[in-house]
Structures are given as structure tokens and as C-alpha cells.
Design an enzyme around this catalytic site. Sequence first.
Site, PDB file in Angstrom:
ATOM      1  N   VAL A  13       0.806  -1.222   0.000  1.00 24.16           N
ATOM      2  CA  VAL A  13       0.000   0.000   0.000  1.00 24.16           C
ATOM      3  C   VAL A  13       0.838   1.270   0.000  1.00 24.16           C
ATOM      4  O   VAL A  13       0.320   2.352  -0.286  1.00 24.16           O
ATOM      5  CB  VAL A  13      -0.978   0.022   1.196  1.00 24.16           C
ATOM      6  CG1 VAL A  13      -2.027  -1.076   1.049  1.00 24.16           C
ATOM      7  CG2 VAL A  13      -0.241  -0.086   2.530  1.00 24.16           C
ATOM      8  N   ASN A  39      -7.288  -1.168   5.321  1.00 27.47           N
ATOM      9  CA  ASN A  39      -7.118  -1.947   6.544  1.00 27.47           C
ATOM     10  C   ASN A  39      -5.666  -2.263   6.898  1.00 27.47           C
ATOM     11  O   ASN A  39      -5.389  -2.677   8.017  1.00 27.47           O
ATOM     12  CB  ASN A  39      -7.902  -3.261   6.416  1.00 27.47           C
ATOM     13  CG  ASN A  39      -7.911  -4.061   7.696  1.00 27.47           C
ATOM     14  OD1 ASN A  39      -8.357  -3.578   8.727  1.00 27.47           O
ATOM     15  ND2 ASN A  39      -7.401  -5.281   7.643  1.00 27.47           N
ATOM     16  N   TYR A 107       2.353   4.814  16.269  1.00 31.60           N
ATOM     17  CA  TYR A 107       1.114   4.151  15.855  1.00 31.60           C
ATOM     18  C   TYR A 107      -0.095   4.990  16.293  1.00 31.60           C
ATOM     19  O   TYR A 107      -1.032   5.210  15.523  1.00 31.60           O
ATOM     20  CB  TYR A 107       1.058   2.764  16.490  1.00 31.60           C
ATOM     21  CG  TYR A 107      -0.201   1.985  16.231  1.00 31.60           C
ATOM     22  CD1 TYR A 107      -0.412   1.348  15.011  1.00 31.60           C
ATOM     23  CD2 TYR A 107      -1.189   1.863  17.217  1.00 31.60           C
ATOM     24  CE1 TYR A 107      -1.569   0.609  14.772  1.00 31.60           C
ATOM     25  CE2 TYR A 107      -2.339   1.134  16.991  1.00 31.60           C
ATOM     26  CZ  TYR A 107      -2.522   0.512  15.770  1.00 31.60           C
ATOM     27  OH  TYR A 107      -3.664  -0.211  15.542  1.00 31.60           O
ATOM     28  N   ALA A 109      -0.172   8.207  16.884  1.00 26.35           N
ATOM     29  CA  ALA A 109      -0.211   9.429  16.068  1.00 26.35           C
ATOM     30  C   ALA A 109      -0.847   9.163  14.712  1.00 26.35           C
ATOM     31  O   ALA A 109      -1.671   9.954  14.226  1.00 26.35           O
ATOM     32  CB  ALA A 109       1.199   9.979  15.888  1.00 26.35           C
ATOM     33  N   LYS A 111      -2.965   6.759  13.913  1.00 26.73           N
ATOM     34  CA  LYS A 111      -4.387   6.447  14.051  1.00 26.73           C
ATOM     35  C   LYS A 111      -5.197   7.687  14.443  1.00 26.73           C
ATOM     36  O   LYS A 111      -6.362   7.821  14.024  1.00 26.73           O
ATOM     37  CB  LYS A 111      -4.583   5.325  15.066  1.00 26.73           C
ATOM     38  CG  LYS A 111      -3.982   3.987  14.626  1.00 26.73           C
ATOM     39  CD  LYS A 111      -4.528   3.525  13.272  1.00 26.73           C
ATOM     40  CE  LYS A 111      -4.000   2.157  12.877  1.00 26.73           C
ATOM     41  NZ  LYS A 111      -4.566   1.671  11.589  1.00 26.73           N
ATOM     42  N   THR A 140      -4.822 -10.164  16.821  1.00 32.74           N
ATOM     43  CA  THR A 140      -4.164 -10.136  15.512  1.00 32.74           C
ATOM     44  C   THR A 140      -2.648 -10.050  15.716  1.00 32.74           C
ATOM     45  O   THR A 140      -2.166  -9.805  16.833  1.00 32.74           O
ATOM     46  CB  THR A 140      -4.633  -8.926  14.686  1.00 32.74           C
ATOM     47  OG1 THR A 140      -4.208  -7.714  15.338  1.00 32.74           O
ATOM     48  CG2 THR A 140      -6.156  -8.917  14.543  1.00 32.74           C
TER      49      THR A 140
END
Length: 204
Positions: A13, A39, A107, A109, A111, A140
Amino acid sequence: KKEQVAYFVQCDVTQYHQQTALFTAAQKHFGRVDIIVNNAGIAENAPLWEDEKGIWKKVIDIDLSAVIEGTRLGIEALKKKPDGEGGVIINTASLAGLYPQPRTPVYSAAKFGVVGFTRSFKDFGNNIRVNAVAPSFAPTKIIEPIKEAVSKMGALVTIEMVTDAFMLLIEDDSYSGDIARITPQYGISVLGRTVATDKKKAKL
């Protein structure tokens, strides 16, 4: 002849031409694009001050920049549909995008960025809706580096609960620019809205 319900395309991505190829493949094999889910995600696995290889930049590239590009491509594809049919885009945020996370600040920041970005499409129009899910810790691979610490925090949200939140935001046309928070304690709660599900009813 069985209906084709899935088609695999390898996609990094962070390589935007590969994201473009993904949309082209979906259009070719299914004839239309109605739902887009951004995702892909990773988290840092070491303290920021020990990150001499700059892994934190990859976290931003995958968790935020690629979501923005996926949304851009999604809107482009949905706007091309006949008669203004539109569609829906779901971005995967996190509870870390609503509350600070000292163990994974980069992470968090990224999100927070996904949450703010998604909410900015509240009144986008064109029959195109952009929403996001913000789950707590789920079983996960992304939690592997902090699995021990996470296990001390209590229950995880189930994958079923997360998919229920996805389906809620996809199927209910009243949600646009909305964030579905998912926690073991309160189930699915859309920020500022009351949500009734088979499992929980909550308001945030």
C-alpha cells in the site's frame, strides 16, 4: 458456475501505483467498485529512541499515508459510477487513535490522523460515505510485540465484534464521517451516536 466472490492481488500500500492496480483489478473482475476498506497496518516494535533504522516512518507510511491514498483512489472510483450511485469507504483506525498509547506513540499518532481525516468527510456528499472503525486490542499479529502487556489489560475484542462494526458502518446509510469505537466493555459505540446491536447498546 459459481459466482466469483474474491480475487487476490498482491499490494504494497505504500506503492501508490500498486494501489491503483488494485482498483483496476477490482473493476475488471467484478465490473464495479462499491465498498473500499483501508485496513493495512503495522505498529512499532521498539521504543522510538531506539529506532535507529527509522521504522517509525514506515508506520506513518502504511497506517496514515496509504489510508489517505486509498481513500483518494476510492473516491475517484466511486465518483465514476453511473447515476451518482456512490458507495462507502471504511478506514481502520484504532482505540489508539482516540486515546494516547505510551507504548506505541507513532502508531497512536497515525491512528489519530486516520480518525481526524475520516471525520473531515462528514458532509462530503456525492452519495459517498467515509467512516472508520476504532477497535481496542484484538487477537491479531499487530499486538505480538506487546502481547504480554496487553494480556494484563483484560479481555480482547473479538474479530466478530470488529466485523460487526464494519457491517454497521457499511450498511447503515446514516453514518458518514463517523467512528465506531469497539471495546470489550461497551461493545460497538459510534462517537456521539446511540447504537443498538445484538450484544450491546452504548452511547459515547
